[in-house]
Motif scaffolding. Structure first.
Motif, PDB file in Angstrom:
ATOM      1  N   ALA A 168      54.837  44.269  44.130  1.00 23.24           N
ATOM      2  CA  ALA A 168      55.183  44.956  43.087  1.00 23.24           C
ATOM      3  C   ALA A 168      55.516  44.259  41.852  1.00 23.24           C
ATOM      4  CB  ALA A 168      56.725  45.474  43.557  1.00 23.24           C
ATOM      5  N   THR A 169      55.653  42.982  41.822  1.00 25.93           N
ATOM      6  CA  THR A 169      55.783  42.242  40.457  1.00 25.93           C
ATOM      7  C   THR A 169      54.657  42.403  39.742  1.00 25.93           C
ATOM      8  OG1 THR A 169      57.535  40.989  41.323  1.00 25.93           O
ATOM      9  CG2 THR A 169      56.249  39.949  39.545  1.00 25.93           C
ATOM     10  N   ALA A 170      53.205  42.084  40.647  1.00 25.59           N
ATOM     11  CA  ALA A 170      52.147  42.126  40.031  1.00 25.59           C
ATOM     12  C   ALA A 170      51.589  43.593  39.308  1.00 25.59           C
ATOM     13  CB  ALA A 170      50.960  41.680  41.336  1.00 25.59           C
ATOM     14  N   PHE A 171      52.322  44.522  40.106  1.00 26.20           N
ATOM     15  CA  PHE A 171      51.874  45.937  39.658  1.00 26.20           C
ATOM     16  C   PHE A 171      52.505  45.941  38.445  1.00 26.20           C
ATOM     17  CE2 PHE A 171      53.436  50.179  39.727  1.00 26.20           C
ATOM     18  CZ  PHE A 171      52.308  50.768  39.316  1.00 26.20           C
ATOM     19  N   PHE A 172      53.752  45.654  38.404  1.00 31.50           N
ATOM     20  CA  PHE A 172      54.532  46.004  37.066  1.00 31.50           C
ATOM     21  C   PHE A 172      54.179  45.130  35.820  1.00 31.50           C
ATOM     22  CE2 PHE A 172      58.208  46.816  40.095  1.00 31.50           C
ATOM     23  CZ  PHE A 172      58.018  48.452  39.967  1.00 31.50           C
ATOM     24  N   ALA A 173      53.774  44.056  36.208  1.00 34.07           N
ATOM     25  CA  ALA A 173      52.924  43.243  35.164  1.00 34.07           C
ATOM     26  C   ALA A 173      51.621  43.830  34.667  1.00 34.07           C
ATOM     27  CB  ALA A 173      52.914  41.810  35.624  1.00 34.07           C
ATOM     28  N   ALA A 174      51.028  44.265  35.696  1.00 37.71           N
ATOM     29  CA  ALA A 174      49.758  45.071  35.369  1.00 37.71           C
ATOM     30  C   ALA A 174      49.802  46.151  34.421  1.00 37.71           C
ATOM     31  CB  ALA A 174      48.755  45.277  36.380  1.00 37.71           C
ATOM     32  N   LEU A 175      51.126  46.933  34.779  1.00 35.25           N
ATOM     33  CA  LEU A 175      51.324  48.112  34.017  1.00 35.25           C
ATOM     34  C   LEU A 175      51.812  47.862  32.676  1.00 35.25           C
ATOM     35  CD1 LEU A 175      51.593  51.306  34.743  1.00 35.25           C
ATOM     36  CD2 LEU A 175      54.033  50.758  35.337  1.00 35.25           C
ATOM     37  N   ARG A 176      52.381  46.694  32.528  1.00 36.73           N
ATOM     38  CA  ARG A 176      52.954  46.582  31.333  1.00 36.73           C
ATOM     39  C   ARG A 176      51.683  46.024  30.533  1.00 36.73           C
ATOM     40  NH1 ARG A 176      55.754  41.203  31.454  1.00 36.73           N
ATOM     41  NH2 ARG A 176      53.391  40.529  31.108  1.00 36.73           N
ATOM     42  N   ASP A 177      50.700  45.147  31.067  1.00 37.86           N
ATOM     43  CA  ASP A 177      49.682  44.744  30.216  1.00 37.86           C
ATOM     44  C   ASP A 177      48.686  45.837  29.841  1.00 37.86           C
ATOM     45  OD1 ASP A 177      50.838  42.291  30.388  1.00 37.86           O
ATOM     46  OD2 ASP A 177      49.535  41.711  31.865  1.00 37.86           O
ATOM     47  N   ASN A 178      48.768  46.911  30.803  1.00 38.39           N
ATOM     48  CA  ASN A 178      47.490  47.901  30.362  1.00 38.39           C
ATOM     49  C   ASN A 178      48.132  49.113  29.688  1.00 38.39           C
ATOM     50  OD1 ASN A 178      45.518  46.523  31.675  1.00 38.39           O
ATOM     51  ND2 ASN A 178      46.282  47.324  33.695  1.00 38.39           N
ATOM     52  N   SER A 179      49.523  48.990  29.362  1.00 37.19           N
ATOM     53  CA  SER A 179      49.945  50.248  28.528  1.00 37.19           C
ATOM     54  C   SER A 179      49.703  50.563  27.081  1.00 37.19           C
ATOM     55  CB  SER A 179      51.458  50.196  28.733  1.00 37.19           C
ATOM     56  OG  SER A 179      52.092  49.056  28.032  1.00 37.19           O
ATOM     57  N   MET A 180      48.728  49.491  26.561  1.00 34.56           N
ATOM     58  CA  MET A 180      48.495  49.617  25.229  1.00 34.56           C
ATOM     59  C   MET A 180      47.402  50.757  25.045  1.00 34.56           C
ATOM     60  SD  MET A 180      50.084  47.327  23.726  1.00 34.56           S
ATOM     61  CE  MET A 180      50.007  45.683  22.962  1.00 34.56           C
ATOM     62  N   ASP A 181      46.877  51.422  25.990  1.00 42.75           N
ATOM     63  CA  ASP A 181      45.672  52.319  25.643  1.00 42.75           C
ATOM     64  C   ASP A 181      46.274  53.601  25.650  1.00 42.75           C
ATOM     65  OD1 ASP A 181      44.116  50.145  25.830  1.00 42.75           O
ATOM     66  OD2 ASP A 181      43.624  50.323  27.911  1.00 42.75           O
ATOM     67  N   GLN A 182      47.420  54.069  25.495  1.00 43.02           N
ATOM     68  CA  GLN A 182      48.146  55.186  25.427  1.00 43.02           C
ATOM     69  C   GLN A 182      48.103  55.836  24.077  1.00 43.02           C
ATOM     70  OE1 GLN A 182      48.779  56.565  28.529  1.00 43.02           O
ATOM     71  NE2 GLN A 182      48.015  54.682  29.382  1.00 43.02           N
ATOM     72  N   PRO A 183      47.310  56.841  23.806  1.00 45.00           N
ATOM     73  CA  PRO A 183      47.194  57.463  22.465  1.00 45.00           C
ATOM     74  C   PRO A 183      48.312  58.182  21.902  1.00 45.00           C
ATOM     75  CG  PRO A 183      45.640  58.491  23.929  1.00 45.00           C
ATOM     76  CD  PRO A 183      46.396  57.455  24.583  1.00 45.00           C
TER      77      PRO A 183
END
Length: 176
Positions: free
Chosen positions: A39-54
């Protein structure tokens, strides 16, 4: 002297009950630790990949990043706690199987502290839920606390009784 029992549930000895409690807690902590790490890895990845939201404003993105960072920190603290509980559970199982009370005592202390903190957390959680008009959720939290606490108290009594049996021979046999 407090509450003492002569045997564990189902008629097994205090030694066997303590070993089983240690093993079950170690397995439970180990499985929960794997879930927390994933879950920690998922949340970290979710945070890191959130930049591409227009469609997201910079303010919303910053709030999301802050929330995800806090969640990752919380998960890391939970993981550290689980590792400590895992170590104490292994110490309990080893101490009980080798009849070494000095390996059992840390589990008793950790479990009492954990029980007290859990009860406080459940009461705060239930109070917040009830305060927000979520009475069913608050009651569910309190019932969950009561059931979990009763089971944990019983486990502590069994392990403490075995610890007393090892450190003060005859105390359990003389118990009425």
């Amino acid at each position: 002297m407090g509450c003492v029992v002569k045997q564990c549930c189902c008629g097994c000895t205090l030694k066997t009950g303590s070993i089983v409690i240690g093993i079950l807690e170690a397995v439970g902590c180990g499985l929960f630790l794997v879930i927390v790490i994933l879950a920690t890895a998922f949340f970290a990845a979710l945070r890191d990949n959130s930049m591409d939201q227009p469609d997201v404003t910079q303010e919303q993105l910053e709030a999301f990043h802050a929330a995800m960072a806090a969640l990752v920190i919380l998960m890391i603290v939970l993981a550290v706690n689980l590792v400590a509980q895992l170590v104490f559970a292994i110490l309990l199982a080893c101490g009980a199987s080798h009849e070494n009370p000095s390996l059992i005592k840390p589990w008793i202390i950790c479990s009492i502290v954990s029980l007290i903190l859990s009860i406080i957390l459940y009461i705060v959680s239930a109070s917040i839920a009830i305060g927000n008009g979520e009475t069913a959720s608050g009651v569910q939290s309190l019932v969950s606390c009561a059931l979990g606490s009763a089971l944990k108290i019983y486990f502590i009594v069994v392990v403490r009784s075995y610890h007393l049996e090892l450190t003060q021979p005859g105390v359990i046999k003389n118990f009425a």
